[in-house]
Design a protein around this motif. Structure first.
Motif, PDB file in Angstrom:
ATOM      1  N   VAL A 110       0.845  -1.185   0.000  1.00 39.41           N
ATOM      2  CA  VAL A 110       0.000   0.000   0.000  1.00 39.41           C
ATOM      3  C   VAL A 110       0.884   1.239   0.000  1.00 39.41           C
ATOM      4  O   VAL A 110       1.783   1.375   0.841  1.00 39.41           O
ATOM      5  N   LEU A 111       0.622   2.136  -0.949  1.00 39.47           N
ATOM      6  CA  LEU A 111       1.308   3.427  -1.012  1.00 39.47           C
ATOM      7  C   LEU A 111       0.397   4.483  -0.394  1.00 39.47           C
ATOM      8  O   LEU A 111      -0.741   4.662  -0.839  1.00 39.47           O
ATOM      9  N   ILE A 112       0.869   5.174   0.644  1.00 38.72           N
ATOM     10  CA  ILE A 112       0.078   6.178   1.347  1.00 38.72           C
ATOM     11  C   ILE A 112       0.698   7.537   1.108  1.00 38.72           C
ATOM     12  O   ILE A 112       1.846   7.788   1.500  1.00 38.72           O
ATOM     13  N   THR A 113      -0.044   8.435   0.443  1.00 39.85           N
ATOM     14  CA  THR A 113       0.464   9.784   0.199  1.00 39.85           C
ATOM     15  C   THR A 113       0.042  10.702   1.341  1.00 39.85           C
ATOM     16  O   THR A 113      -0.950  10.463   2.009  1.00 39.85           O
ATOM     17  N   GLY A 114       0.829  11.756   1.550  1.00 43.81           N
ATOM     18  CA  GLY A 114       0.529  12.659   2.662  1.00 43.81           C
ATOM     19  C   GLY A 114       0.515  11.916   3.980  1.00 43.81           C
ATOM     20  O   GLY A 114      -0.333  12.175   4.846  1.00 43.81           O
ATOM     21  N   ALA A 115       1.472  11.026   4.160  1.00 46.63           N
ATOM     22  CA  ALA A 115       1.427  10.092   5.290  1.00 46.63           C
ATOM     23  C   ALA A 115       1.685  10.742   6.639  1.00 46.63           C
ATOM     24  O   ALA A 115       1.413  10.127   7.674  1.00 46.63           O
ATOM     25  N   SER A 116       2.182  11.974   6.665  1.00 50.66           N
ATOM     26  CA  SER A 116       2.399  12.642   7.949  1.00 50.66           C
ATOM     27  C   SER A 116       1.174  13.419   8.409  1.00 50.66           C
ATOM     28  O   SER A 116       1.172  13.989   9.495  1.00 50.66           O
ATOM     29  N   GLY A 117       0.120  13.441   7.587  1.00 53.42           N
ATOM     30  CA  GLY A 117      -1.122  14.077   7.995  1.00 53.42           C
ATOM     31  C   GLY A 117      -1.909  13.196   8.934  1.00 53.42           C
ATOM     32  O   GLY A 117      -1.544  12.047   9.210  1.00 53.42           O
ATOM     33  N   SER A 118      -3.020  13.707   9.430  1.00 54.24           N
ATOM     34  CA  SER A 118      -3.782  12.977  10.449  1.00 54.24           C
ATOM     35  C   SER A 118      -4.392  11.694   9.904  1.00 54.24           C
ATOM     36  O   SER A 118      -4.285  10.631  10.534  1.00 54.24           O
ATOM     37  N   THR A 119      -5.029  11.741   8.724  1.00 57.05           N
ATOM     38  CA  THR A 119      -5.589  10.511   8.165  1.00 57.05           C
ATOM     39  C   THR A 119      -4.496   9.632   7.578  1.00 57.05           C
ATOM     40  O   THR A 119      -4.621   8.403   7.559  1.00 57.05           O
ATOM     41  N   GLY A 120      -3.411  10.248   7.103  1.00 53.98           N
ATOM     42  CA  GLY A 120      -2.302   9.469   6.574  1.00 53.98           C
ATOM     43  C   GLY A 120      -1.641   8.615   7.640  1.00 53.98           C
ATOM     44  O   GLY A 120      -1.357   7.428   7.423  1.00 53.98           O
ATOM     45  N   PHE A 153      -6.519  30.392  18.088  1.00 60.44           N
ATOM     46  CA  PHE A 153      -7.134  29.553  17.065  1.00 60.44           C
ATOM     47  C   PHE A 153      -6.612  29.864  15.667  1.00 60.44           C
ATOM     48  O   PHE A 153      -6.467  28.969  14.828  1.00 60.44           O
ATOM     49  N   ARG A 154      -6.325  31.128  15.379  1.00 62.18           N
ATOM     50  CA  ARG A 154      -5.808  31.471  14.050  1.00 62.18           C
ATOM     51  C   ARG A 154      -4.444  30.814  13.816  1.00 62.18           C
ATOM     52  O   ARG A 154      -4.181  30.251  12.740  1.00 62.18           O
ATOM     53  N   GLU A 155      -3.581  30.903  14.816  1.00 61.49           N
ATOM     54  CA  GLU A 155      -2.258  30.294  14.698  1.00 61.49           C
ATOM     55  C   GLU A 155      -2.383  28.786  14.491  1.00 61.49           C
ATOM     56  O   GLU A 155      -1.659  28.200  13.677  1.00 61.49           O
ATOM     57  N   ALA A 156      -3.301  28.163  15.220  1.00 56.62           N
ATOM     58  CA  ALA A 156      -3.493  26.722  15.102  1.00 56.62           C
ATOM     59  C   ALA A 156      -3.988  26.336  13.715  1.00 56.62           C
ATOM     60  O   ALA A 156      -3.483  25.385  13.087  1.00 56.62           O
ATOM     61  N   MET A 157      -4.977  27.067  13.214  1.00 55.51           N
ATOM     62  CA  MET A 157      -5.552  26.735  11.913  1.00 55.51           C
ATOM     63  C   MET A 157      -4.553  26.991  10.787  1.00 55.51           C
ATOM     64  O   MET A 157      -4.473  26.218   9.819  1.00 55.51           O
ATOM     65  N   LEU A 158      -3.760  28.032  10.906  1.00 59.24           N
ATOM     66  CA  LEU A 158      -2.754  28.306   9.884  1.00 59.24           C
ATOM     67  C   LEU A 158      -1.620  27.286   9.934  1.00 59.24           C
ATOM     68  O   LEU A 158      -1.031  26.952   8.893  1.00 59.24           O
ATOM     69  N   ALA A 159      -1.306  26.777  11.114  1.00 59.96           N
ATOM     70  CA  ALA A 159      -0.297  25.715  11.210  1.00 59.96           C
ATOM     71  C   ALA A 159      -0.764  24.481  10.449  1.00 59.96           C
ATOM     72  O   ALA A 159       0.014  23.821   9.749  1.00 59.96           O
ATOM     73  N   ARG A 160      -2.044  24.155  10.579  1.00 58.40           N
ATOM     74  CA  ARG A 160      -2.599  23.032   9.816  1.00 58.40           C
ATOM     75  C   ARG A 160      -2.572  23.342   8.319  1.00 58.40           C
ATOM     76  O   ARG A 160      -2.206  22.494   7.509  1.00 58.40           O
ATOM     77  N   TRP A 161      -2.943  24.546   7.957  1.00 53.03           N
ATOM     78  CA  TRP A 161      -2.990  24.925   6.544  1.00 53.03           C
ATOM     79  C   TRP A 161      -1.612  24.861   5.904  1.00 53.03           C
ATOM     80  O   TRP A 161      -1.452  24.394   4.761  1.00 53.03           O
ATOM     81  N   ARG A 162      -0.588  25.326   6.612  1.00 54.08           N
ATOM     82  CA  ARG A 162       0.775  25.355   6.058  1.00 54.08           C
ATOM     83  C   ARG A 162       1.415  23.979   5.983  1.00 54.08           C
ATOM     84  O   ARG A 162       2.455  23.805   5.346  1.00 54.08           O
ATOM     85  N   GLY A 163       0.840  22.996   6.660  1.00 54.76           N
ATOM     86  CA  GLY A 163       1.449  21.676   6.678  1.00 54.76           C
ATOM     87  C   GLY A 163       2.501  21.503   7.747  1.00 54.76           C
ATOM     88  O   GLY A 163       3.327  20.599   7.685  1.00 54.76           O
ATOM     89  N   ASP A 164       2.454  22.377   8.775  1.00 58.22           N
ATOM     90  CA  ASP A 164       3.434  22.262   9.862  1.00 58.22           C
ATOM     91  C   ASP A 164       3.147  21.058  10.758  1.00 58.22           C
ATOM     92  O   ASP A 164       4.037  20.565  11.460  1.00 58.22           O
ATOM     93  N   VAL A 165       1.911  20.604  10.756  1.00 56.12           N
ATOM     94  CA  VAL A 165       1.440  19.610  11.726  1.00 56.12           C
ATOM     95  C   VAL A 165       1.826  18.192  11.304  1.00 56.12           C
ATOM     96  O   VAL A 165       1.747  17.836  10.131  1.00 56.12           O
ATOM     97  N   LEU A 166       2.239  17.391  12.272  1.00 56.53           N
ATOM     98  CA  LEU A 166       2.464  15.967  12.069  1.00 56.53           C
ATOM     99  C   LEU A 166       1.352  15.223  12.814  1.00 56.53           C
ATOM    100  O   LEU A 166       1.302  15.239  14.051  1.00 56.53           O
TER     101      LEU A 166
END
Length: 374
Positions: free
Chosen positions: A174-184, A354-367
């Motif tokens: 199985v190849l999983i793309t975006g694997a560092s995201g929450s569903t990945g 909340f803005r900082e948190a949502m932008l962190a998710r948007w930028r892809g900072d989150v693991l």
């Protein structure tokens, strides 16, 4: 009579849809006072929850611009998944079901902005939520509030895509793309539970190192050397599979990544469309319908490689067939009890940030997961 005295709280409001999530976050979200719930109005089957943690999900972001297929009507409070402490229960709620003092997490399909019925206002970016007792689960022993609010949405998606749709078998790759995201990350764990070999892709060596620690057998960085594009990675995937290609692709990214994945698949492979995080503007902003920028796939490759392309919407599928959900929720909770799955949380913020948190998710900072603490 319940004499509990509650102070006012806080909640985030989306006042109107924007052209895109960043514009919404910067211009149309605000923190306001939340009046304490009136306990005299608590219905017999309801509970009052003091929210301790709320997940910041990709879908929460898309909803703010109306670019997600499900649109709560503004003004609304974001936060599909959340957890907290039970402060009060209605007269018909048995202690064996839910009791005052219990740690619980909310069922995002029954309450909050992603739900369909009368509890869309019972959302997570707030101090309090009133919801029906049947829409809450006790948090398993050993699980934190943060982990609990990152459980169902991510692992139900992985279960639905890999098991219900993909029919992944032991021994497949199985190849999983975006694997560092929450569903990945959830998909990496579930695929390994199924006995699959997992190849995980991402755009950061640091993030992919964590994905490997979470169970991936191989990791591949797909970032182009220059710019933000996707490099050619099909040859690397073929080399890892002895020239055959992968049996299943769990694609959370879309766009050019999907095209490269098609070329890395084995004859007769299955492509599971999970999301399109690289192209969030497929739909018009401000809640307008239509998809002028929709992703497109090459039918010639699909034909000549005898590929199966599967849309895999975990929530919409349940709306069409409610019988799909009970077995997958039961299996996920069993895996939790057995200690076989656990969400990873990389970012935590207080509610006013909340803005900082949502932008962190948007930028892809989150693991993995990102949470707000009201």
């Amino acid at each position: 009579m319940n004499t509990l005295s509650l102070p006012p709280g806080q909640q985030v409001l989306v006042t109107e849809f924007a052209d895109d999530p960043v514009s919404a976050i910067e211009q149309h979200l605000r923190l306001v006072e939340q009046a304490p719930p009136d306990l005299a109005q608590l219905k017999p089957d309801e509970i009052l929850v003091r929210i301790r943690s709320a997940a910041v999900a990709w879908v929460d972001l898309l909803m703010t611009s109306g670019q997600y297929q499900h649109m709560p009507e503004p003004p609304y409070t974001p936060g599909m998944e959340y957890s907290g402490d039970v402060l009060a229960v209605g007269s018909d709620v048995a202690p064996s079901q839910i009791a005052v003092g219990d740690r619980v997490f909310a069922d995002f399909m029954q309450v909050g902005p992603r739900s369909y019925d009368g509890y869309q206002k019972a959302s997570g970016y707030a101090t309090y939520a009133v919801l029906p007792a049947h829409a809450a689960f006790r948090i398993p022993d050993g699980f934190s509030y943060d982990e609990a609010c990152n459980l169902l949405g991510n692992y139900e998606t992985a279960y639905h895509c890999l098991i219900t749709r993909g029919q992944v078998q032991a021994g497949e790759t199985v190849l999983i793309t975006g694997a560092s995201g929450s569903t990945g990350m959830a998909a990496v764990q579930v695929a390994k539970l199924l006995g699959a070999t997992v190849i995980a892709t991402g755009r950061s060596d640091e993030k992919l190192a964590l994905v490997r620690d979470m169970g991936a057998d191989h990791v591949v960085n797909t970032r182009a050397e220059e710019g933000n594009g996707v490099r050619r990675f099909r040859d690397e995937i073929k080399a890892l599979t002895g020239g055959r290609g992968v049996d299943v692709v769990y694609d959370t990214v879309g766009g050019d990544t999907s095209l490269e994945c098609l070329r890395a698949m084995a004859f007769g492979g299955r492509l599971l469309i999970v999301g399109w995080t690289s192209t969030p503007d497929v739909a018009r902003g401000k809640g307008q319908r239509g998809a002028p920028n929709a992703n497109q796939l090459p039918t010639n490759i699909i034909q000549m490689k005898s590929l199966t392309i599967m849309g895999s919407p975990a929530v919409i599928a349940v709306k069409q067939n409610p019988s799909l959900r009970p077995p997958r929720v039961a299996q996920i909770l069993q895996w939790v009890t057995e200690g076989r799955i656990r969400p990873h949380i990389s970012h935590r913020f207080p509610l006013p940030a909340f803005r900082e948190a949502m932008l962190a998710r948007w930028r892809g900072d989150v693991l993995g997961g990102c949470v707000l603490h009201p």
